[in-house]
Structures are given as C-alpha cells and as structure tokens.
Design a protein around this motif. Sequence first.
Motif, mmCIF file in Angstrom:
data_model
loop_
_atom_site.group_PDB
_atom_site.id
_atom_site.type_symbol
_atom_site.label_atom_id
_atom_site.label_comp_id
_atom_site.label_asym_id
_atom_site.label_seq_id
_atom_site.Cartn_x
_atom_site.Cartn_y
_atom_site.Cartn_z
ATOM 1 N N GLY A 1 -0.068 -6.474 -15.016
ATOM 2 C CA GLY A 1 1.243 -6.803 -15.402
ATOM 3 C C GLY A 1 2.266 -5.955 -15.249
ATOM 4 O O GLY A 1 3.350 -6.565 -14.838
ATOM 5 N N THR A 2 1.992 -4.683 -15.223
ATOM 6 C CA THR A 2 3.211 -3.832 -14.995
ATOM 7 C C THR A 2 3.803 -4.169 -13.376
ATOM 8 O O THR A 2 4.892 -4.132 -13.335
ATOM 9 C CB THR A 2 2.759 -2.298 -15.151
ATOM 10 N N VAL B 1 5.814 -7.251 -13.200
ATOM 11 C CA VAL B 1 7.120 -7.246 -13.912
ATOM 12 C C VAL B 1 8.135 -6.205 -12.839
ATOM 13 O O VAL B 1 9.115 -6.780 -12.614
ATOM 14 C CB VAL B 1 7.023 -6.601 -15.374
ATOM 15 N N GLY C 1 5.301 -3.491 -19.819
ATOM 16 C CA GLY C 1 4.517 -2.622 -19.096
ATOM 17 C C GLY C 1 5.114 -1.066 -18.756
ATOM 18 O O GLY C 1 6.087 -0.898 -19.311
ATOM 19 N N GLU D 1 9.782 -11.584 -23.272
ATOM 20 C CA GLU D 1 8.482 -12.203 -23.738
ATOM 21 C C GLU D 1 8.510 -13.192 -24.446
ATOM 22 O O GLU D 1 9.439 -13.096 -25.505
ATOM 23 C CB GLU D 1 7.851 -11.069 -24.538
ATOM 24 N N ASP E 1 8.233 -12.901 -19.236
ATOM 25 C CA ASP E 1 6.768 -12.142 -19.020
ATOM 26 C C ASP E 1 5.921 -12.715 -19.795
ATOM 27 O O ASP E 1 5.836 -12.647 -21.070
ATOM 28 C CB ASP E 1 7.152 -10.860 -19.432
ATOM 29 N N LEU F 1 1.028 -11.691 -21.372
ATOM 30 C CA LEU F 1 0.325 -11.866 -22.550
ATOM 31 C C LEU F 1 0.161 -13.398 -23.020
ATOM 32 O O LEU F 1 -0.978 -13.865 -23.172
ATOM 33 C CB LEU F 1 0.775 -10.997 -23.697
ATOM 34 N N LYS G 1 -3.421 -10.249 -17.552
ATOM 35 C CA LYS G 1 -4.279 -10.717 -18.553
ATOM 36 C C LYS G 1 -5.193 -11.739 -18.392
ATOM 37 O O LYS G 1 -6.132 -11.618 -17.615
ATOM 38 C CB LYS G 1 -3.725 -10.667 -19.889
HETATM 39 C C1 LIG Z 1 4.066 -8.847 -22.248
HETATM 40 C C2 LIG Z 1 3.372 -7.741 -21.376
HETATM 41 N N1 LIG Z 1 3.860 -7.443 -20.251
HETATM 42 C C3 LIG Z 1 3.462 -6.598 -19.339
HETATM 43 C C4 LIG Z 1 2.499 -5.726 -19.725
HETATM 44 C C5 LIG Z 1 1.732 -4.913 -18.839
HETATM 45 O O1 LIG Z 1 0.567 -5.278 -18.418
HETATM 46 P P1 LIG Z 1 -0.790 -4.318 -17.868
HETATM 47 O O2 LIG Z 1 -1.250 -3.381 -18.903
HETATM 48 O O3 LIG Z 1 -1.599 -5.257 -17.154
HETATM 49 O O4 LIG Z 1 0.077 -3.519 -16.728
HETATM 50 C C6 LIG Z 1 1.805 -6.119 -21.090
HETATM 51 C C7 LIG Z 1 0.628 -5.432 -21.395
HETATM 52 O O5 LIG Z 1 0.088 -5.103 -22.590
HETATM 53 C C8 LIG Z 1 2.296 -6.989 -21.947
HETATM 54 O O6 LIG Z 1 1.765 -7.674 -22.737
#
Ligand SMILES: Cc1ncc(COP(=O)(O)O)c(C=O)c1O
Length: 427
Positions: free
Chosen positions: A122-123, A126, A151, A204, A237, A240, A265
């Motif tokens: 996810g990081t 983004v 992230g 989010e 984003d 989740l 996720k």
């Molecule tokens: C809304 C949101 N964005 C980004 C991330 C980051 O994802 P990752 O942990 O797979 O890098 C998370 C992780 O908890 C998240 O909840």
Amino acid sequence: MNLVSTRYAQSIAHARRIAEVIPGGVDSPFRAFHEVGGDTVFFDRAKGSKLYDLDGNCYIDYLGAWGPAILGHCPEAVVTKCQETLAKGPVFGAPHVYEMQMAELVIAAVPSVEKIRFVNSGTEAVMSAIRLARGFTGKETIIMFEGCYHGHSDATLASDGHQSSSGIPGGARAATSLARFNNLNSVESLFQTQKDQIAAIIVEPVAGSMGVIAPDPNFLSGLRSLCNEYGAVFIMDEVLTGFRVAFGGAQNLYKVDADITCFGKALGGGMAIGAYGGRKHIMDKLQPEGDVYQAGTFSGNPLTMAGGIATLKLLADNRVYETLEARTAQLFAGLRRIVEAHQYPVQLPRVGSMFSLVFAPEPVQNFQDSLTIDAQTFAKFFHYLLDNGIYLPPSSVDAACLSTEHSEAEIDATIDIMTDAFKHCFN
Ligand SMILES: Cc1ncc(COP(=O)(O)O)c(C=O)c1O
C-alpha cells in the motif's frame, strides 16, 4: 513461572531472542505490544478465522493481518492457485497473462479505474500515486487529513499523527498541507490560500487509524467537487477499504469516483500487494508512455497476481459481503446491548466488516477527538481478550477486521468474552 507466562512460554522466549536481531522484535512497529504492554505473541499458523501461536493457543482473529484476510486465512482456492503458480515460477521480470487478467478484474469492478499498475505494498501504491499526481498537474502540494494513515513514505508521514517519524526532510513536510477529516471548510481554505500549488487531495474514504470514522454524507462528494473546481487530482486511498467495505470499495458504497485509487491488503488474498489505478489520461503519464517513473522487480509478479485473481473471483459473489455484514452486525448488536446497558465509555463505529472498539466517552470524529481515547483501559481489555483466545489489533486506534470465516458461534463466543472483559475493565 506463573500461569500466564506458562501459557506464552514459547512466545516469551522468542520475543527476547528476536529483539536481539530485529529492532523492537518486529518488522512493522504496530505489531509490537508497545501500546498494550507485555511480550508479543509468536504465531505458527493461521486458518480460516483462527490464529495458532507457538505454544499451541488458538485465537479467534480480528486482526485479519491488518486487512488482507477478508476471506479468512488460507482460503483453499487461493492456496491452490498460488501453489500451482509458484511451481511455474514466482517471478519473471517480464509480462505475463496473470497481471493482465488481474488488471481486467479490478477495472471491471471499479468504474473510475481505467488503467492500473501493480506494486508490492500500500505504501508503494500511495507513494507512486502522489508522484503521478504531481507529474500530471505540474504542482507539488498534497492535501491530506490529520490522523489518516497512508503508509510510510516521506510525503505521508509528514504530519504528526498517531504514526509520525523523524528523518522526514523539511521539503516533504512543506509540500504536505493538513486538513481536518469530515471538515470541508478546512480543505476549502487551503485551496483558497494555495490554489495554484495543490496537486492532489489524498483521503482514506473511511478513516481506519484513529478509530474507524465513516465519512459524513457530503464529505467525499465535496472533496470531489473541490478537486474539479481547482484542477487537483482526487486520490482515494482504498488500501484498507478497497474490496473490504464493498465489492469495488468505498467508491462503490458512497458513489463518489476518484481520479486515482490506491489498493493493497484485501486485493491480494494474503500475497504482498499494492496497486494504483485511475483515468487513462492520467495513468498514461507513467513511463514508458509518459515521464513519471515507477518500477519494481517484484511488481505484478505471477504469484501475487494469482492470489489476487483467485481472491477477486471469490469476492465477486454478493454472498461474501452479505455474510460479512451479517456477522459484523451480529457482533455489534451484542456489544451495543452490553455497552448501552452498562453505559460503558466505549464507542462502536463500523463500516461493513471494518470496525473498532473506541475507548472514549464521546464519538470520535477526527484526529483531535482520537486523542481522548483511553489507551490504558484498552490495554487491559486487549490482554483479557488475549488470555481468553481473542486477538485484536494491539492498538487502541487501528481498525479491526472480520472475515467470511467467522461463524455465528464464534461471534457469540466473542460477545461473551468481551462482556467479561468490559466487567474486568470497568467494574
Ligand atoms: C489506508 C492505508 N493506506 C496505506 C497503507 C500502507 O499499506 P502497506 O502497509 O501495505 O504499505 C495502509 C496500511 O495499514 C493503510 O491502512
């Protein structure tokens, strides 16, 4: 040795040893029990709704691996497909049919996504979406919301929320402006003061890291309109919420389209995944068509794509979301009854199968409110549940997740144990 430490003997031994070789004993800080105290539990395996630790204890799992385990752990169809794919080669570093099929499945499910890129977390999704928005608009500033988590890239850790960091360059902080969740005025005033500099809003759609906070009815559509008015990119984003709160994600639930959407996720069925997708004319700004760079040795690898394809095919069945809704509603009806009867200072927000037990006297609507959360009482609650076979996120602010594999009987058992846990905390 007392009873409790006997229960966790193997975990305790390993917690000491791992801390010698991995900082804090974890590869991601919220896994540590810093907030709730005590030694972390080491897990051996997971199946369906259950986690099994090294000492042989079994837990009904409401962490859901922080989101991915929407179909429970190790769904058979996903495991089989991944095993077959692994045997054929988990990574080629060249195109293959699975990434094309996976792209087609996501595009069919999310109307605002016309093209998509797969990454590994996810990081990364983004971070890449933000660079793309900057490259596309030629502007630099990003508006994000206090307390939202996106992230661990520099741009999104630039605010001091529940997850903040040293080591972030001043330039990254300067290029991030903060607004208040569910407060359109705070966004509008940023646009008014910096209108020629704002590349994107990132949000989010349902906040998941300051307790679960649903968007007010006009919040997301208001952000959409502001982006249209000021020529900024609207990034949702959905790392989740995507494919968790509804098939197609929060955009489908709230009927608001993003320009770029980030996923992760639940999309990968347990494989390490991230993705970002959106309008063709924006996505085509990516190299090699355009001039915005994003890459990755493991991006879109066959193994992850196979897990994702098998997962999306299962999620496409409406009964999945009916089951998730029914089970979470059952849990919440039980908890609400107890909390209201005893007037416990606990709030119970949820959107679909994403929920939290917020230990605060009043509903939490934004980051400031989330500072009223009573982390100490949550810690007591967490450990009572742990000792009685229920695993929650070890964090008073992060969303818990339920899966299709949680049975009615397990939910009833959870309500009973949580009833005792509330008594333990408040009486
Ligand atoms: C809304 C949101 N964005 C980004 C991330 C980051 O994802 P990752 O942990 O797979 O890098 C998370 C992780 O908890 C998240 O909840």
